[in-house]
Design a protein around this motif. Sequence first.
Motif, short mmCIF file in Angstrom:
data_model
loop_
_atom_site.label_atom_id
_atom_site.label_comp_id
_atom_site.label_asym_id
_atom_site.label_seq_id
_atom_site.Cartn_x
_atom_site.Cartn_y
_atom_site.Cartn_z
N ASP A 2 0.83 -1.20 0.00
CA ASP A 2 0.00 0.00 0.00
C ASP A 2 0.87 1.26 0.00
O ASP A 2 1.93 1.30 0.63
N THR A 3 0.43 2.28 -0.71
CA THR A 3 1.23 3.51 -0.79
C THR A 3 1.32 4.22 0.56
O THR A 3 2.29 4.92 0.82
N GLY A 4 0.34 4.02 1.41
CA GLY A 4 0.39 4.62 2.75
C GLY A 4 1.54 4.07 3.57
O GLY A 4 2.22 4.81 4.30
N ILE A 5 1.77 2.77 3.47
CA ILE A 5 2.87 2.15 4.20
C ILE A 5 4.21 2.65 3.65
O ILE A 5 5.13 2.95 4.42
N ILE A 6 4.31 2.76 2.35
CA ILE A 6 5.55 3.26 1.74
C ILE A 6 5.81 4.69 2.21
O ILE A 6 6.94 5.04 2.57
N PHE A 7 4.77 5.51 2.23
CA PHE A 7 4.92 6.89 2.68
C PHE A 7 5.35 6.95 4.14
O PHE A 7 6.25 7.71 4.50
N LEU A 8 4.70 6.16 5.00
CA LEU A 8 5.04 6.18 6.42
C LEU A 8 6.46 5.70 6.67
O LEU A 8 7.16 6.23 7.53
N LEU A 9 6.90 4.68 5.93
CA LEU A 9 8.28 4.23 6.08
C LEU A 9 9.25 5.36 5.74
O LEU A 9 10.24 5.57 6.45
N GLY A 10 8.97 6.06 4.67
CA GLY A 10 9.82 7.19 4.30
C GLY A 10 9.83 8.27 5.35
O GLY A 10 10.88 8.83 5.69
N VAL A 11 8.66 8.58 5.89
CA VAL A 11 8.56 9.63 6.91
C VAL A 11 9.28 9.21 8.19
O VAL A 11 9.95 10.04 8.82
N TYR A 12 9.18 7.95 8.57
CA TYR A 12 9.81 7.51 9.80
C TYR A 12 11.30 7.25 9.66
O TYR A 12 12.00 7.10 10.66
N PHE A 13 11.83 7.22 8.45
CA PHE A 13 13.29 7.14 8.27
C PHE A 13 13.96 8.50 8.47
O PHE A 13 15.15 8.55 8.74
N VAL A 14 13.21 9.58 8.34
CA VAL A 14 13.80 10.92 8.49
C VAL A 14 14.36 11.14 9.89
O VAL A 14 15.50 11.60 10.03
N ALA A 34 23.63 8.51 7.56
CA ALA A 34 22.58 9.53 7.55
C ALA A 34 22.20 9.90 6.12
O ALA A 34 21.02 10.06 5.80
N LEU A 35 23.20 10.04 5.27
CA LEU A 35 22.91 10.35 3.87
C LEU A 35 22.14 9.21 3.19
O LEU A 35 21.23 9.45 2.40
N GLY A 36 22.52 7.98 3.50
CA GLY A 36 21.82 6.83 2.95
C GLY A 36 20.37 6.77 3.41
O GLY A 36 19.46 6.55 2.61
N LEU A 37 20.16 6.96 4.71
CA LEU A 37 18.79 6.93 5.24
C LEU A 37 17.96 8.07 4.68
O LEU A 37 16.77 7.89 4.36
N ALA A 38 18.54 9.25 4.56
CA ALA A 38 17.81 10.38 4.00
C ALA A 38 17.45 10.13 2.53
O ALA A 38 16.36 10.48 2.09
N SER A 39 18.36 9.51 1.80
CA SER A 39 18.09 9.19 0.39
C SER A 39 16.97 8.18 0.26
O SER A 39 16.08 8.31 -0.59
N VAL A 40 17.01 7.15 1.11
CA VAL A 40 15.95 6.14 1.09
C VAL A 40 14.61 6.76 1.48
O VAL A 40 13.58 6.48 0.86
N ALA A 41 14.63 7.62 2.49
CA ALA A 41 13.39 8.28 2.93
C ALA A 41 12.81 9.14 1.81
O ALA A 41 11.60 9.06 1.54
N GLY A 43 13.33 8.83 -1.39
CA GLY A 43 12.88 7.94 -2.46
C GLY A 43 11.54 7.29 -2.15
O GLY A 43 10.67 7.21 -3.02
N LEU A 44 11.35 6.85 -0.91
CA LEU A 44 10.08 6.22 -0.53
C LEU A 44 8.93 7.22 -0.55
O LEU A 44 7.83 6.90 -1.01
N VAL A 45 9.17 8.43 -0.06
CA VAL A 45 8.11 9.45 -0.07
C VAL A 45 7.75 9.82 -1.51
O VAL A 45 6.56 9.93 -1.84
N LEU A 46 8.74 9.99 -2.35
CA LEU A 46 8.45 10.31 -3.75
C LEU A 46 7.74 9.15 -4.45
O LEU A 46 6.81 9.38 -5.23
N LEU A 47 8.16 7.93 -4.18
CA LEU A 47 7.51 6.77 -4.79
C LEU A 47 6.05 6.68 -4.37
O LEU A 47 5.16 6.44 -5.20
N ALA A 48 5.79 6.87 -3.10
CA ALA A 48 4.40 6.82 -2.61
C ALA A 48 3.57 7.93 -3.23
O ALA A 48 2.40 7.72 -3.57
N SER A 49 4.15 9.10 -3.38
CA SER A 49 3.41 10.21 -3.96
C SER A 49 3.11 9.99 -5.44
O SER A 49 2.06 10.38 -5.94
N VAL A 50 4.04 9.35 -6.14
CA VAL A 50 3.83 9.08 -7.57
C VAL A 50 2.82 7.96 -7.77
O VAL A 50 1.97 8.03 -8.66
N LEU A 51 2.87 6.93 -6.93
CA LEU A 51 1.99 5.78 -7.10
C LEU A 51 0.58 6.01 -6.58
O LEU A 51 -0.33 5.26 -6.94
#
Length: 77
Positions: A2-14, A34-41, A43-51
């Motif tokens: 679900d896109t909500g889960i993807i979004f929340l994962l991204g938000v909670y990685f910040v 920190a740079l890796g986690l921020a990049s993943v976060a 990416g997940l937020v953008l992916l959820a927003s696009v999907l």
Amino acid sequence: MDTGIIFLLGVYFVPLALVSAIAAWADGRRPYMALGLASVALGLVLLASVLRPDGSYGLRDIPLLSVEYLVRIWQAF
């Protein structure tokens, strides 16, 4: 997934990225994790927003989505 889960994962990685950056700064290290986690976060937020078919998520959606998925987890048990 679900896109909500993807979004929340991204938000909670910040916050994890921020804690990692502060720890690296305090130890005098470079903040690679920190740079890796921020990049993943990001990416997940953008992916959820696009999907998401209805458009993008906003900051107002975080509490509602969090409660919704906590209830789903609670009902699974």
